[in-house]
Design an enzyme around this catalytic site. Structure first.
Site, short mmCIF file in Angstrom:
data_model
loop_
_atom_site.label_atom_id
_atom_site.label_comp_id
_atom_site.label_asym_id
_atom_site.label_seq_id
_atom_site.Cartn_x
_atom_site.Cartn_y
_atom_site.Cartn_z
N TYR A 1 0.90 -0.94 0.20
CA TYR A 1 0.05 0.23 0.10
C TYR A 1 1.22 0.65 -0.07
O TYR A 1 2.23 1.32 -0.45
CB TYR A 1 -1.23 0.39 1.23
CG TYR A 1 -1.01 -0.34 2.71
CD1 TYR A 1 0.26 0.89 3.07
CD2 TYR A 1 -1.48 -0.21 3.77
CE1 TYR A 1 0.93 0.44 4.75
CE2 TYR A 1 -1.46 -0.02 4.64
CZ TYR A 1 -0.08 -0.15 4.95
OH TYR A 1 -0.29 -0.06 6.00
N GLU A 2 0.07 2.27 -0.47
CA GLU A 2 0.82 4.02 0.02
C GLU A 2 1.88 4.02 -1.43
O GLU A 2 3.05 4.12 -1.57
CB GLU A 2 1.45 4.17 1.06
CG GLU A 2 1.87 5.54 1.33
CD GLU A 2 0.50 6.66 1.25
OE1 GLU A 2 -0.70 6.02 1.90
OE2 GLU A 2 0.78 7.54 0.37
N GLY A 3 1.28 3.52 -3.00
CA GLY A 3 2.23 2.90 -3.92
C GLY A 3 3.17 1.24 -3.45
O GLY A 3 4.54 1.22 -3.25
#
Lengths: 591, 591
Positions: free
Chosen positions: B434-436
């Site tokens: 997550y978060e890229g």
């Protein structure tokens, strides 16, 4: 839901073009021509896709449940187990004297790869049985064999292996389970065993537990350990089932994965058992099956990764996200498929190049086991003993890593159970642990196998690499393979040399590098496999093979392995050569 | 059950002896003397151990449940959340104008490390709120700030970030969620968002959703995207809660881990929202918080690993198995503790040397964010922008790897949920996604950050390393550090050079090596941190510090990192320099 289609084409390539099994001169192999193995593999592929794979997620979601002392397997497992028995899949390489089909162990491995890819937890029920079968086959009396083996070959009865206790796993010398001799020649077995895969379930009418326990008079440590046959139901003279034995399930463990297989705490409360093999030689009896059992776990490591890779590949072709940096490739869609992106390719190639190398390595290992067993070839036996910790340790570490890579291709969806990638990662994780944790494999490799028979087998391995490189000396196209393999092999030799020299002064110097050595050797083995596969692919192309895309793809995948994976060897060598000092520098309190 | 004790001693070492924060000249840092940070860290350590850690397994086991449209968090989470609010822990680095305590972001990170180690899933409720707070703080009108921020600082209201949709994650240009302007200046937001952490729960009376959506007239792709404030309950003029907004939970996702945090599918059915920041500049507004958010995830990566390591260490000291090869160390026991075995040491040292380096790296990054924000220092801003993908990608990859190493120390017990090590591994896994996803971090690093401002920041980083090495030129004791760092830095420079030269001709050549570059740079960063830490430790010893064992252990751990981890750099360079050909060789059909 994830899907799985067996890669029979690649298996056939390894069997017939790399290993050339029907010309290998191993008893039983001469019948293994292309048509025959094709028929077996195709049939197994069908069972894998249609019977086993659909139950993989079910097994994970439902898990096993202990109800009134009896373990219930997930819905559908019983019918699938019947189908496996009916198809004769449990008997493939077993002794015809006991109802087996007498095929090579190698073929059993190829089929096993499919079954594990399709449903690892399910396949363990028969896998464990096969291990117990082998132990009884190798060490049982004629009476014991006649009594147990036919039913185990057919999996009407399944088997287990009971080693671990709460306070001891690797160090079995501390074992507390006791076996007291009885007047009738049987023993009363008392103790608790943990982590017993397939310890109880509802798939078979009886379960034959093989239990390590200490019988009186054996002395301290592992020397006092013997192996016992302890059936769930005692077996009457006529082969019918008798009384329930004093063995019960303490609980089912809640595990990270392989939920479809019941991992049990087993309590033996004066259970009736019979000695298997020689008294106080239980460890040796257990270790007879070790090469096979550990190769089987190495196979699990890459087989689960193979299933994960197949799904990651399908997702990468299907999922539209972003545009290729070199220009749009899917102009009619809202975005290009993931597979256009170089970093997705990097991940897929890491997976693919490992998996195909691992398959070749494992199949080669299986053929060595056949050669050792069927031809009594001591060199093959020595070589596979050397390779076993590498197959187990390296392939399961890399298999898990590969599964995690495959999961990563899915982005956020990889973390959601519904998509099935999490299960692959959770299932694959156990392979690094059981059947000897990978640190123990490394210790076995460096502390025992390297020096076995005066280092003869590792020297033979180096000679084999030299010969392989020499064979392609004149072939310019093979240079990317032979150059990389020579370099990696040299690094492996330097590591072995370092161990010899520094290990004399300080055994910790060798053991501090054991894990890196296992990985370095794994890469060299896969480098050797890729060299052989590339040579086979070139040979096929030279002979005018029609499927050029396959063979060219094979060579390109191999070049990826040599260029992108073998550079790990230098890193492992550097770690090894830093010796014991960095590893052992801290006092316990300084941690 | 696993336990957790914050390593405040090491945090203090980094803050005061490595970063020397109270002399750093950053506004607000001058008050951060040893006594002050000690008091804060000790209080946070107490909350972590007593309130959060005991709920970690509970959260995993119970998970979140959707009942009649409302999400129920695991038992005990509500009381713990009250304790966090009461203790002011949600407001630490928030703006005093809105009820915050105005402390440095760095201190928030140190405290955050503890909270994440103790209970990652729980801490996400306030973590997400902090992210939403920052977005409103940076882009909101005065009215919006007054309306939302005080309640968010206190976590009476929590926040979420809504980006992903079923068909698009990384490629947000394909977004379908629509925002239609209304006569009163509000918007009607309609669409489905997935993977919304803390999307709904019972810990707060209101939830402020920040939602990316397309408003008319913005053009194609991400250019048309705007950011909206969409509260669960509309907020009246007087600050009281009004009508329920048209936002609902579609379902809770079943995930591999972080079960204690509710990951929701959110449905917006003409929900009322208000534009946050400029129209059609939603991506930019979202990215303002990116450095902080991604550093926060990098921190999660190593913080979970820290908890796993602590338990593995305790187990290695406690579990008796086998004997030391150099002679019995526990003659009165049945066996020696695991920690005597070199391969267990190797694993623990891999863990420890990574974790302490990661902590220093993250704290340094946080101090750069403070410097950029509080002093308006553009160089610091540029440097942290460069470092952000490395902190996120490298620390989460290695954090997961470290957690898996810690799990492995437990052998079979590591696979049993009861022992808690499986949870750490399952929780840590999400940080890579997550978060890229980490592949996107690598792309951001190589495709954007390296060349940012004409490559000025990466050049400054190389100069910084040069200066660091030069500063220790005369100190013979520092040679193992500076020599290794120089070598690794040179390999990083060679990689960057390769990208520049080959990337001109073929952008795939650079992108094929992006992932390896991220790791190579991560190792160089940790090498730099270890050089600084070793220098600080020598300085303390030279000044006659009483705790010699700590400082000597610090130096020895650093030497391990330099000797055993930095050799990965050469491998990454070799992979990078093999270029695009091996990666891109196969046609899609050849896979």
């Amino acid at each position: 839901m994830p899907s799985y289609t067996a890669n029979t084409k690649d298996m056939q390539f390894v069997l017939h073009e790399v290993l050339k099994i029907s010309e290998a001169g191993i008893p039983g192999y001469e019948e293994m021509d292309r048509d025959f193995t094709d028929a077996v593999l195709d049939a197994a592929a069908k069972v894998s896709a249609e019977v086993l794979a659909p139950l993989n997620v079910v097994g994970d979601t439902e898990g096993c449940v202990l109800e009134n002392g009896i373990v219930r397997t997930p819905k559908g497992f019983d019918a699938a187990f019947e189908a496996m028995k009916d198809g004769g899949w449990t008997a493939l390489d077993c002794d015809p004297d006991f109802g087996g089909q007498g095929m090579p162990y190698l073929l059993n491995c190829a089929v096993g790869e499919m079954f594990v890819s399709a449903n690892m937890a399910f396949n363990m029920y028969q896998g464990l049985t096969h291990g117990a079968y082998s132990a009884i086959h190798a060490h049982g009396t004629d009476e014991q064999k006649a009594k147990y083996l036919p039913k185990m070959v057919s999996c009407e009865w399944t088997g287990t292996m009971n080693l671990t206790e709460p306070h001891c796993g690797t160090d079995l010398g501390m074992m507390r389970t006791k076996a007291e001799p009885q007047a009738d020649g049987s023993y009363k077995v008392t103790g608790q065993k943990i982590f017993i895969s397939a310890g109880d379930h509802d798939l078979a009418e009886n379960i034959i537990h093989l239990v390590l326990a200490k019988a009186p008079g054996g002395g301290e440590g592992t020397k006092g350990v013997s192996l016992f046959i302890v059936p769930k139901f005692l077996v009457n003279e006529d082969g019918s089932l008798g009384a329930r034995n004093a063995v019960s399930v303490g609980k089912i463990e809640e595990k990270m994965g392989i939920h479809g297989n019941s991992t049990c705490v087993m309590n033996y409360d004066g259970a009736t058992g019979w000695l298997l093999g020689d008294l106080h030689k239980g460890m040796r009896a257990m270790f007879t099956m070790m090469n096979e059992a550990r190769l089987g776990v190495g196979l699990q490591g890459y087989a689960v990764a193979e299933a994960a890779y197949q799904n990651a590949l399908a997702y990468a072709k299907d999922r539209l996200q972003g545009r290729a940096v070199t220009g749009t490739e899917n102009p009619n869609g809202p975005a290009d498929p993931l597979i256009v992106h170089p970093d997705i390719r990097r991940s897929l190639m890491d997976q693919k190049s490992f998996l195909e190398g691992a398959r070749a390595f494992t199949f080669w290992g299986a053929s060595l086991i056949d050669r050792a067993h069927k031809s009594g070839d001591d060199d093959a036996e020595g070589l596979i003993s050397l390779m076993t910790p590498v197959i187990k340790g390296f392939l399961t570490d890399k298999g898990f890593e590969t599964t995690v890579l495959a999961q990563q291709v899915y982005g956020g969806h990889g973390y959601i159970e519904e998509w099935g990638m999490s299960q692959f990662a959770r299932d694959a994780r156990i392979t690094m642990i059981y059947e000897g944790a990978n640190g123990v494999q490394a210790l076995d490799l460096v502390g025992r196998k390297l020096a076995q028979d005066g280092g003869k087998h590792v020297m033979a391995f180096f000679e084999m690499i030299k010969a392989e490189c020499k064979a392609h000396d004149a072939d310019e196209r093979m240079k990317p393979f032979t150059d990389a393999l020579k370099g990696a092999s040299k690094q492996l030799q330097s590591s072995a040399m370092f161990f010899m020299q520094s290990g004399m002064k300080n055994p910790n110097a060798a053991l501090s590098g054991s894990y890196d050595f296992m990985h370095l050797m794994g890469h060299v083995c896969l480098g050797l496999m890729w060299t052989r596969m590339a040579a086979a692919a070139h040979a096929a192309l030279d002979a005018g093979a029609s499927d050029k895309a396959f063979y060219e793809g094979k060579i390109a995948t191999g070049r990826y392995y040599m260029a992108r994976q073998l550079p790990a060897c230098a890193m492992h060598l550097a770690r090894i050569e830093s010796g014991a000092d960095p590893v052992m520098a801290l006092s316990v309190d300084q941690f």
